[in-house]
Design an enzyme around this catalytic site. Structure first.
Site, PDB file in Angstrom:
ATOM      1  N   GLU A 106       0.817  -1.216   0.000  1.00  0.00           N
ATOM      2  CA  GLU A 106       0.000   0.000   0.000  1.00  0.00           C
ATOM      3  C   GLU A 106       0.848   1.262   0.000  1.00  0.00           C
ATOM      4  O   GLU A 106       0.542   2.231  -0.690  1.00  0.00           O
ATOM      5  CB  GLU A 106      -0.918   0.029   1.230  1.00  0.00           C
ATOM      6  N   HIS A 176     -12.060  -5.507   8.028  1.00  0.00           N
ATOM      7  CA  HIS A 176     -12.744  -5.307   6.752  1.00  0.00           C
ATOM      8  C   HIS A 176     -13.946  -4.393   6.936  1.00  0.00           C
ATOM      9  O   HIS A 176     -14.865  -4.413   6.140  1.00  0.00           O
ATOM     10  CB  HIS A 176     -13.205  -6.656   6.170  1.00  0.00           C
TER      11      HIS A 176
END
Lengths: 372, 378
Positions: A106, A176
């Protein structure tokens, strides 16, 4: 405003009160805490097509790749269409040099995106889940946000847009389901945008891409399939930093964004039916920089404010709104500003139905404000 | 292509030595910056063979049961299954001591079992019940045990933790090592290289292990990594590439690695070439980025459990009936565990707020108004 009243939904939610020992455990875990309410079909942008949220995102990206030859889309697994199918078909249509996968990094993805944007490409980076954006936090806050400022406007990465699925999804658990908008709201130099529906998503995403500032676009993942609307096929933009008043009212102002808007719609209906209270519902849309004027004008009119979001309450964005509103509208307030947010815990696995700020908690807060 | 890579030179040819034990011969493992690799011979006793078989088969059945429960929506959320990779967990555990440390990412059910947690506690954690190993609060990705630090959701984040654990071992002088596992996808994370540097600089007893199952979710290794020689990625750290489908290869390699670390030579990087039959998680069918034929081929030619069983049978170390008995016993155990996991009650609501901080007196948790005032006990 059409209110879809589903008896089993309310009955199941009633059983969620902490004191009950319900047998319907699996049932409880399947019921969503809201019902998506589509907006009226927009007529001013040309012909429309039925799309859900991820399809509207694909449409926006398709429009961008078609009109802007410098546009590139990259991220983890975007080539085959992405884990939420937001980029389906784009690689085949526009080529593998414009839609490509990155390795699992990322920090690298965002850093790379900043560089690409500074050099002139319209860079659209996808972070697979907003929960994973933290390795890139330094790049976003220290590099992207401050580029223009520290170079005296010589350079900027305004061509960068970062997209990430955001928010609770019913079974996402700790990693999540997060809503990290508050972390980024603390950083001048970037824009943070969260849509509530497919029509808003496409317009706001196109606005972010066009905007000459680095933007983070959070997409409520629970709405990817659940939200279906008639979305214009041609490109169009919805202005950033403008909150939208979805429903006018006179007694309480409700402010929310993303999925929570649909919860608040139900709350507004409940308040009207059961308490005779008229609620004004505002979708903030752009978290940073946020539309203080619309919200404050509304509170001046109603005198009461309820802000709601899924992120934990301490330091959540409701705190910023609350503080600004009390500064501007102190004498107009009839009751303390109410915040109904997630608890100060990590996003739980099995306790999600208790954690999220559902309509019952918001309704309770309105009751308290009215009776203050 | 995948097939030959897995089998080349890495399997043991067993010599006849009688019923109770066998010695096998293996080809050399690929090594990086090492004069010699793990030994070419290994001894497998009957007792060991049956034990490895039982553990691998238990992990396999447990994962398949989890698959079944997930499809019945009794397990929800994210569930990453380990079937196909059993030889890695079992081989590593056979090579290290229970007092050594281990940390891995989210594909953790197999390691939770090998590190000593019962099947029923694992399944109960998956279903989110109070009998689960993390009291039902963690779910699939967050399982822990003594000397097993999870169970971590963020890719690559567990590797610096593993290096830190190794530092603690070195500092305390307890002759323990830490096995820090990660996948081929995580091998490109920046924090790994930071860990490699620190571990090499301070000679930490850390065995960095890449479980290379050829796919980082939906991206094959060729498309994600400039170099797919993950055992060489440590650059200045020695590395070994091992056939991860052969439990004995894994065991011998890790015995070698543990010895390397314990003798103060510093960290070592291991690459286990393995394969997962399921998709990345239960939401991934696993066939949009690879073919069913490929999965079938690996299943028929390199399945770790079948390979071990056939070797033991062909060396008369055990009979078909014995294996059948073991299978039946395992099936029963897993079935009972699933029963337990389905019927155990969920944790009480108070657990929602407990253990956020460590606090002496109960701490009121903000945000829980107006519905209920909840306190956090820790």
């Amino acid at each position: 405003m059409l209110s879809l009243h589903i008896p089993t939904l309310s009955a199941t939610l009633l059983k969620l009160s902490p004191s009950s020992n319900s047998r319907t455990k699996t049932q409880r875990r399947h019921a969503a805490h809201f019902t998506f309410q589509p907006d009226p079909v927009p007529t001013q942008y040309g012909p429309t097509q039925k799309m859900n949220l991820f399809q509207s995102v694909t449409s926006a990206l398709d429009n961008t790749l078609a009109s802007d030859p410098t546009a590139v889309i990259f991220g983890e697994d975007v080539a085959f269409g992405g884990v939420f199918r937001c980029t389906v078909g784009l690689r085949d249509k526009y080529g593998k040099d414009r839609v490509f996968n990155t390795p699992l990094c990322e920090q690298g993805i965002v850093g790379f995106g900043i560089g690409a944007a500074v050099a002139g490409a319209t860079a659209i980076a996808e972070i697979q889940f907003a929960d994973y954006i933290y390795p890139a936090f330094d790049q976003i806050v220290n590099e992207a946000a401050k580029y223009r400022y520290r170079s005296g406007n010589l350079f900027d990465c305004g061509n960068l847009t970062i997209r990430a699925p955001w928010g609770c999804v019913g079974h996402g658990s700790l990693y999540h389901s997060q809503s990290p908008e508050a972390f980024f709201a603390h950083c001048p130099g970037i824009k943070v945008v969260i849509p509530r529906s497919p029509v808003q998503a496409k317009g706001l995403l196109l606005a972010c891409i066009a905007d000459q500032n680095p933007c983070i676009f959070f997409e409520p993942k629970i709405l990817y399939r659940a939200a279906v609307e008639q979305v214009p096929v041609e490109p169009y933009t919805i202005p950033l930093s403008q909150a939208e008043i979805l429903q006018e009212g006179s007694d309480v102002t409700l402010v929310a964004w993303g999925t929570q808007i649909h919860v608040m719609r139900e709350v507004a209906n409940m308040a009207q039916e059961k308490l005779g209270v008229s609620c004004e519902l505002i979708d903030l849309q752009t978290i940073l920089p946020w539309d203080t004027e619309t919200v404050c004008k509304s509170v001046v009119k109603t005198g009461r404010l309820l802000i709601s979001h899924e992120a934990p309450i301490t330091g959540g964005f409701a705190a910023e709104i609350s503080s600004t509103v009390q500064e501007e509208c102190f004498l107009n307030l009839e009751a303390p500003i109410s915040r109904v947010c997630g608890y100060d815990t990590p996003f739980p696995h099995i306790f999600e139905p208790f954690y999220i700020p559902d309509k019952w908690k918001c309704f309770e807060a309105i009751k308290k404000m009215i009776n203050y | 292509m995948l097939q030959t890579q897995l089998l080349s030179n890495h399997h043991f040819n067993f010599g006849r030595r009688g019923r109770d034990s066998s010695v096998g011969r293996a080809g050399k493992c690929d090594v990086h910056r090492l004069e010699e690799g793990p030994p070419l011979k290994a001894e497998l006793t009957r007792e060991q063979g049956l034990r490895y078989y039982r553990i691998m088969q238990t992990v396999r059945r447990m994962e398949l049961k989890a698959d079944q429960l997930y499809k019945q929506k009794i397990i929800r959320g994210f569930c990453h299954l380990y079937d196909g990779q059993e030889a890695c967990a079992v081989g590593i555990e056979a090579a290290i001591n229970p007092s050594d440390h281990l940390i891995t990412a989210y594909r953790a059910h197999g390691y939770t079992y090998t590190r000593g947690i019962a099947v029923k506690e694992i399944l109960a954690e998956l279903t989110g019940r109070r009998g689960g190993v993390a009291k039902g609060k963690g779910g699939s990705m967050h399982m822990y045990a003594p000397h097993f630090y999870g169970g971590n959701g963020i890719v690559g984040a567990q590797v610096p933790l593993g290096a830190g654990i190794a530092l603690a071992c070195q500092y305390q002088g307890n002759n323990q090592v830490c096995v820090a596992l990660y996948g081929d996808g995580a091998a490109n994370q920046g924090q790994l290289f930071e860990s490699f540097n620190m571990a090499a600089l301070w000679k930490l007893p850390c065995i960095f292990t890449c479980e290379n199952n050829q796919y980082g979710m939906g991206t094959s290794v060729e498309r994600a990594s400039a170099s797919t020689d993950y055992y060489k990625r440590g650059d200045f750290i020695p590395g070994i590439r091992v056939d991860g489908m052969d439990v004995l290869c894994v065991r011998e390699a890790f015995k070698f690695a543990a010895e390397h670390c314990r003798s103060g030579k510093g960290p070592i990087v291991m690459e286990l070439k393995t394969y997962r039959y399921h998709g990345h998680s239960m939401s991934d069918p696993g066939v949009s980025y690879r073919t069913r034929e490929e999965i079938q081929e690996v299943r028929s030619k390199s399945d770790p459990i079948t390979m071990l069983k056939e070797r033991m049978l062909s060396n008369n170390m055990a009979s078909v009936e014995e294996f059948k008995e073991i299978d039946i016993a395992i099936r029963k155990e897993v079935e009972e565990a699933a029963q337990y996991a389905t019927s155990d009650p969920e944790p009480p609501l108070e657990e929602l707020c407990n253990h956020i901080f460590s606090n002496d007196s109960p701490l009121e948790v903000r945000g829980t108004n107006p519905w209920a005032r909840l306190k956090s006990v820790s």
